[in-house]
Design a protein around this motif. Structure first.
Motif, PDB file in Angstrom:
ATOM      1  N   THR A 149      -5.697   1.603  -0.418  1.00  0.00           N
ATOM      2  CA  THR A 149      -4.763   2.422   0.349  1.00  0.00           C
ATOM      3  C   THR A 149      -4.834   3.857  -0.147  1.00  0.00           C
ATOM      4  N   GLU A 152      -0.649   8.764  -0.799  1.00  0.00           N
ATOM      5  CA  GLU A 152       0.161   9.606   0.076  1.00  0.00           C
ATOM      6  C   GLU A 152       0.392  10.957  -0.596  1.00  0.00           C
ATOM      7  N   GLU A 175      -2.523  -4.108   6.476  1.00  0.00           N
ATOM      8  CA  GLU A 175      -1.825  -3.018   7.144  1.00  0.00           C
ATOM      9  C   GLU A 175      -1.623  -1.853   6.186  1.00  0.00           C
ATOM     10  N   SER A 176      -1.498  -2.153   4.913  1.00  0.00           N
ATOM     11  CA  SER A 176      -1.337  -1.094   3.914  1.00  0.00           C
ATOM     12  C   SER A 176      -2.545  -0.165   3.892  1.00  0.00           C
ATOM     13  N   ALA A 179      -2.523   1.964   7.157  1.00  0.00           N
ATOM     14  CA  ALA A 179      -1.373   2.838   7.436  1.00  0.00           C
ATOM     15  C   ALA A 179      -1.717   4.327   7.415  1.00  0.00           C
ATOM     16  N   ARG A 182      -3.478   5.574  10.725  1.00  0.00           N
ATOM     17  CA  ARG A 182      -2.856   5.361  12.028  1.00  0.00           C
ATOM     18  C   ARG A 182      -2.707   6.686  12.769  1.00  0.00           C
TER      19      ARG A 182
END
Length: 520
Positions: A149, A152, A175-176, A179, A182
């Motif tokens: 991932t 951020e 999904e991590s 994310a 997206r």
């Protein structure tokens, strides 16, 4: 018969005649242990072999290279720089990328791809962007598998934009991992295919014997309960310190509790500080350490509970899934994909907020205090893991993904130019520059057919003789014209000299005649 037959987006997708060639780039190939990303890539390679002629590209020899050869997969060693700052979404990541492009390995990558002529390229992990960028430049379709991932930060969107620019297809393992990607441009490119495993390869019939042998090796009796921590590389983000803080409290509460640490310490100082928690309470005899074990089917059966206290945002959490596959209760921090895994398998009660050591303690303490629950949770995990993440589900997702790939045979660029104005023809592995615009047009080419490529691609290939404007015929013609002109000029100069001598002689005769007349 292919396991994943193409139903074609164009004739290039048909597999009736031969399998397309796929180059799969692994960012690492450890000679000592196998990371989760390596394990998942090798598993995917094995599942793709019926459909593709797979070639694994590794930076050096190591365990997965050996295992790939065991599957009949060709392996090529090609060192390629990594870009860890892309995963960390750091402000200097684009500047660092440009620095990587100035290295010799970047130029060699173009030559490598041009010679291998793959029909499609797969690059593994966020930190391995150069194969994707080079392949896309040569108009080779790119699959980018995202195993982690992206952090951020204010620059996460820049990292996602780079992946969007150079990936035709993106495969996330949770999904991590998807994310941060997206974005409108990446949504249609992204597919989620969670990891899986080959249950038969784990030899379930051997688990009872393996449990007995390992526990005997570690000095663990039948009445004791073994709580395990596993990480291929042990460093601060993997949370060993949190495990140790929990473990020493559990050890004082439960005299029958024992602990096993499996992993290779990256930071020896950090590792020793973690062990100091047990040393400080005189509990070291309750702990065992194993540096690495490739055959996980000999390790997990020996355990009774698995704890995964990862402090980083995990892409998935393969260690937690493996613990469930072997029928163990698994307690995790809710970091990224670990939280998804807990929800998907009905283990939400055993997902603890990241950093909550007391939460780890309370879950493990409850399991050790209730033998019936401990056994029931383990049995449920074994069944649910197969149902949700088993090989049948994985193969169906992979089949759907592969059937949608648009694959075309590699077509080397015929006409290229970099940032300069010179246009080159790529012929037999050489770049031949056109001597002039006229020679380019005279050869029947159009400027709209010229492909723009990085200057590194131009620099990576040898240059042959120019085309037109400087060929042997034109040189011979020019030399002949020059000789003729000199000859004409020489002839002209000779006639002028004769005329000048004649005029001089006439002037001398006239002067003598005038002198003779005056003297007479």
């Amino acid at each position: 018969m292919s396991a994943y037959p193409f139903e074609g987006r164009g004739t290039a997708c048909r597999l009736k005649q031969s399998k397309p060639k796929m180059l799969l780039f692994s960012h690492i190939c450890s000679p000592k242990y196998v990371t989760g990303a390596e394990k998942l890539l090798l598993f995917m390679v094995r599942e793709l072999v019926p459909t593709f002629t797979c070639v694994l590209v590794v930076p050096n020899e190591g365990i997965i290279a050996e295992q790939a050869r065991g599957l009949g997969v060709a392996v090529i060693v090609q060192e390629i720089p990594l870009l860890v700052s892309l995963y960390l979404a750091l402000p200097h990541m684009m500047n660092e990328l440009e620095e990587k492009k100035r290295e010799k390995a970047w130029r060699e990558l173009f030559v490598f791809l041009h010679r291998q002529k793959p029909d499609i390229v797969l690059t593994n992990t966020v930190v391995h962007p150069l194969p994707a960028i080079a392949a896309k430049t040569l108009e080779i379709p790119v699959i980018w598998t995202i195993m982690e991932t992206i952090r951020e930060t204010p620059h996460t969107h820049e990292a996602a934009a780079l992946i969007e620019q150079y990936a035709d297809y993106v495969v996330g393992i949770s999904e991590s991992t998807a994310a941060p990607l997206r974005t409108p441009g990446l949504l249609p490119k992204t597919t989620i295919i969670p990891p899986s495993w080959d249950h038969a390869a784990l030899s379930p019939v051997s688990w009872p014997v393996n449990r007995m042998n390992r526990r005997r090796q570690f000095g663990i009796s039948d009445g004791q309960r073994l709580i395990g921590y596993i990480s291929s590389s042990i460093f601060e983000a993997k949370g060993l310190q949190h495990f140790m803080e929990m473990a020493v409290d559990i050890a004082e509460r439960h005299p029958h509790a024992m602990f096993l640490i499996v992993g290779n310490p990256v930071d020896t100082g950090y590792f020793e500080r973690c062990l100091d928690h047990a040393r400080g309470r005189n509990l070291m005899e309750r702990f065992r350490w194993l540096r690495f074990e490739e055959q996980i089917e000999t390790i997990y059966p020996a355990m009774d509970i698995v704890v995964v206290p990862s402090l980083t945002v995990e892409g998935f959490g393969m260690t937690a899934l493996e613990g469930m596959v072997f029928g163990k209760p698994v307690v995790v921090y809710g970091s990224g994909g670990l939280a998804e895994l807990g929800e998907a398998t009905g283990n939400a009660d055993y997902v603890v907020p990241t950093g909550d050591v007391d939460g780890l303690f309370s879950r493990v303490n409850a399991l050790l205090g209730d033998e019936r629950t401990l056994q029931a949770v383990g049995e449920r995990n074994a069944a649910t893991a197969i149902q949700v993440f088993g090989i049948a589900a994985y193969r169906e997702k992979l089949r759907m993904f592969v059937s949608g790939l648009a694959i075309r045979s590699y077509s080397p660029p015929r006409l290229v130019r970099g940032t300069g104005m010179t246009v080159y023809a790529l012929q037999d592995g050489e770049l031949r520059p056109f001597g002039s615009e006229g020679s380019f047009l005279h050869a029947g080419h159009r400027f709209e057919d010229v492909r723009l490529v990085p200057d590194e691609f131009i620099a990576s290939l040898p240059q042959g003789p120019p085309i037109g404007g400087d060929n042997a015929l034109s040189r011979r013609s020019t030399s002949k014209r020059r000789r003729s002109r000199r000859k004409r000029l020489t002839r002209g100069a000779g006639r002028g000299m004769v005329q000048r001598r004649h005029r001089q002689q006439e002037r001398r005769r006239s002067r003598r005649k005038r002198r003779m007349t005056r003297s007479g």
